[in-house]
Design a protein around this motif. Structure first.
Motif, short mmCIF file in Angstrom:
data_model
loop_
_atom_site.label_atom_id
_atom_site.label_comp_id
_atom_site.label_asym_id
_atom_site.label_seq_id
_atom_site.Cartn_x
_atom_site.Cartn_y
_atom_site.Cartn_z
N GLU A 201 -1.99 10.08 1.42
CA GLU A 201 -2.92 9.27 0.65
C GLU A 201 -2.16 8.15 -0.07
O GLU A 201 -1.09 8.38 -0.64
CB GLU A 201 -3.66 10.12 -0.38
CG GLU A 201 -4.72 9.35 -1.16
CD GLU A 201 -5.52 10.22 -2.12
OE1 GLU A 201 -6.48 9.71 -2.74
OE2 GLU A 201 -5.16 11.41 -2.26
N THR A 202 -2.72 6.95 0.00
CA THR A 202 -2.10 5.81 -0.67
C THR A 202 -2.67 5.63 -2.07
O THR A 202 -3.67 6.26 -2.45
CB THR A 202 -2.33 4.51 0.12
OG1 THR A 202 -3.71 4.15 0.05
CG2 THR A 202 -1.93 4.69 1.58
N GLU A 203 -2.06 4.75 -2.84
CA GLU A 203 -2.53 4.46 -4.19
C GLU A 203 -3.95 3.90 -4.20
O GLU A 203 -4.67 3.99 -5.18
CB GLU A 203 -1.57 3.49 -4.87
CG GLU A 203 -0.21 4.09 -5.17
CD GLU A 203 0.77 3.08 -5.74
OE1 GLU A 203 0.52 1.86 -5.59
OE2 GLU A 203 1.79 3.51 -6.32
N ASP B 183 5.84 2.02 1.19
CA ASP B 183 4.76 1.11 1.58
C ASP B 183 4.43 1.34 3.06
O ASP B 183 5.28 1.14 3.93
CB ASP B 183 5.21 -0.33 1.35
CG ASP B 183 4.13 -1.36 1.67
OD1 ASP B 183 3.01 -0.95 2.04
OD2 ASP B 183 4.42 -2.56 1.58
N ILE B 184 3.18 1.73 3.36
CA ILE B 184 2.81 2.01 4.76
C ILE B 184 2.83 0.74 5.61
O ILE B 184 2.94 0.82 6.84
CB ILE B 184 1.44 2.70 4.87
CG1 ILE B 184 0.32 1.82 4.30
CG2 ILE B 184 1.46 4.07 4.20
CD1 ILE B 184 -1.08 2.36 4.58
N ASN C 118 6.85 9.47 -0.98
CA ASN C 118 6.14 8.95 -2.15
C ASN C 118 6.72 7.63 -2.63
O ASN C 118 7.94 7.49 -2.82
CB ASN C 118 6.17 9.98 -3.29
CG ASN C 118 5.18 11.11 -3.06
OD1 ASN C 118 4.25 10.98 -2.27
ND2 ASN C 118 5.36 12.22 -3.77
N LYS D 281 -6.58 0.82 6.64
CA LYS D 281 -6.46 -0.25 5.63
C LYS D 281 -6.82 -1.61 6.22
O LYS D 281 -7.44 -2.45 5.57
CB LYS D 281 -5.04 -0.29 5.07
CG LYS D 281 -4.77 -1.47 4.14
CD LYS D 281 -3.34 -1.46 3.63
CE LYS D 281 -2.99 -2.75 2.91
NZ LYS D 281 -3.85 -3.00 1.74
N SER E 238 0.87 -1.18 0.00
CA SER E 238 0.00 0.00 0.00
C SER E 238 0.90 1.23 0.00
O SER E 238 1.31 1.73 1.05
CB SER E 238 -0.92 -0.02 1.23
OG SER E 238 -1.90 0.99 1.15
N LYS E 239 1.22 1.70 -1.19
CA LYS E 239 2.22 2.74 -1.34
C LYS E 239 1.62 4.14 -1.24
O LYS E 239 0.50 4.39 -1.68
CB LYS E 239 2.95 2.58 -2.68
CG LYS E 239 3.80 1.33 -2.77
CD LYS E 239 4.55 1.28 -4.09
CE LYS E 239 5.45 0.05 -4.16
NZ LYS E 239 6.19 -0.01 -5.45
N ILE E 240 2.39 5.03 -0.67
CA ILE E 240 2.00 6.43 -0.57
C ILE E 240 2.12 7.09 -1.94
O ILE E 240 3.15 6.96 -2.61
CB ILE E 240 2.88 7.18 0.45
CG1 ILE E 240 2.68 6.61 1.85
CG2 ILE E 240 2.57 8.69 0.44
CD1 ILE E 240 3.69 7.12 2.88
N LYS E 241 1.05 7.78 -2.37
CA LYS E 241 1.12 8.47 -3.66
C LYS E 241 1.12 9.99 -3.51
O LYS E 241 1.50 10.71 -4.44
CB LYS E 241 -0.04 8.05 -4.56
CG LYS E 241 -1.40 8.62 -4.21
CD LYS E 241 -2.43 8.32 -5.28
CE LYS E 241 -3.77 8.99 -4.98
NZ LYS E 241 -4.77 8.72 -6.03
#
Length: 344
Positions: free
Chosen positions: A38-40, A78-79, A75, A113, A2-5
């Motif tokens: 915010e994540t992807e 991964d959270i 950016n 999440k 869950s990557k930060i965008k």
């Protein structure tokens, strides 16, 4: 994964309901910086930085200036591997309030999440805490009036600011005690006393039969030997606040036997550093208090989640959102007078 965008900073200005006066400092308002991650997947996490120039040399402008650096670091991260993000945040050691806001926002997003509340993720020890409420420095009559009002509002613990005038401070404590007998008191000198004044204050108050639950930061933050001197000559437990920002500060105070309590404030330590300080204190039989700077309910939420999650704080001084003008509570908690309860 869950990557930060994206990451956003939002500046918010607040006014105090009445001027906030502590030893050698006076404020009518605060400028905080809210952080949104915010994540992807579209999951958002929120935090708040409430910078203190007096304690940490931070301002809202200095926090905002770090947005591009924060983006370059965060950016794509991964959270779910939040510990690696916390390590990256060590490069922001000069901006601890921003570190807290970002670290908490990451944890907030991670918990959303996975469908768990932050306080449960942090241990789930308590679902509610009791906070005090603060009386800032003013005339004797005004401080007594404020204390009576706090008692009527349903608070059991009053935090009393002192440190500018020894004889007046003694009179204030006497009068507040006389009018609010039965409550508990935390006295915070915010580094204002000399060691001799601090010891004199503590012994004078004790001789009048008044009990102080915590005597907080009586002397200069850097004068650890004087802090220790006060501790060993005070009938009341002595707490370090301004003297402790990092886990290394905490370790130094513990090794020197300088304090009975440590006041953890996320805004001066960062979230992950606060977790380390907790473990150091628990392993050394040092008691803990959790405090605040000028956070809104968004920032206070961070400390509430930590306090409930870990359940290790003897005293909670989480009242800044009650002292500023704010339309509504925006954290994941509800408040009834002195009791703050996290959402299940």
């Amino acid at each position: 994964m869950s990557k930060i965008k994206n990451i956003k900073f939002i500046t918010k200005k607040y006014s105090y309901k009445k001027p906030f006066h502590i030893a050698n400092s006076f404020a009518t308002g605060a400028t905080n910086v809210e952080v949104e991650i915010e994540t992807e997947e579209g999951i958002k996490g929120f935090g708040e930085a409430s910078p203190s120039w007096r304690v940490c040399g931070e301002t809202s402008d200095s926090v905002v200036s770090l947005l591009n650096k924060a983006k370059s670091i965060l950016n794509g991260k991964d959270i779910e591997r939040y510990s690696l993000i916390f390590k990256e945040m060590s490069s922001f050691i000069f901006s601890p309030s921003l570190v807290t806001a970002i670290e908490f926002a990451v944890i907030d997003a991670l918990c959303k999440k996975n469908g768990i509340r932050v306080w449960k993720f942090l241990g789930g020890n308590k679902n509610e805490i009791e906070t005090d409420k603060t009386v800032s420095i003013s005339s004797v009559d005004d401080m007594v009036t404020d204390s009576i009002k706090i008692k009527r509002e349903g608070f059991n613990i009053i935090k009393i600011k002192t440190g500018e005038n020894l004889s007046k401070d003694i009179e204030v404590i006497e009068e507040i005690y006389r009018k609010t007998k039965g409550l508990r008191y935390i006295v915070d000198a915010n580094t204002g006393y000399t060691p001799k004044e601090a010891i004199c204050f503590a012994k004078k108050i004790y001789s009048k039969g008044i009990d102080i639950s915590v005597f907080e930061q009586p002397v200069n933050r850097y004068d650890i030997e004087s802090l220790k001197l006060v501790r060993f000559n005070s009938p009341f437990p002595v707490c370090a606040d301004e003297s402790v920002k990092t886990k290394y500060d905490a370790l130094n105070l513990i090794k020197k036997e300088a304090v009975d309590y440590i006041n953890i404030k996320l805004m001066k330590s960062g979230f992950s550093q606060a977790l380390s300080i907790i473990e150091l204190a628990l392993s050394s039989n040092i008691k803990l208090m959790i405090g605040c700077m000028s956070e809104s309910s968004v920032g206070i939420n961070q400390s509430v989640q930590l306090a409930c999650g870990r359940g290790v704080f003897d005293f909670c001084d989480l009242d800044s959102h009650l002292l500023i003008k704010e339309d509504k509570i925006r954290g994941d908690f509800v408040q009834n007078k002195n009791i703050i309860r996290v959402k299940p």
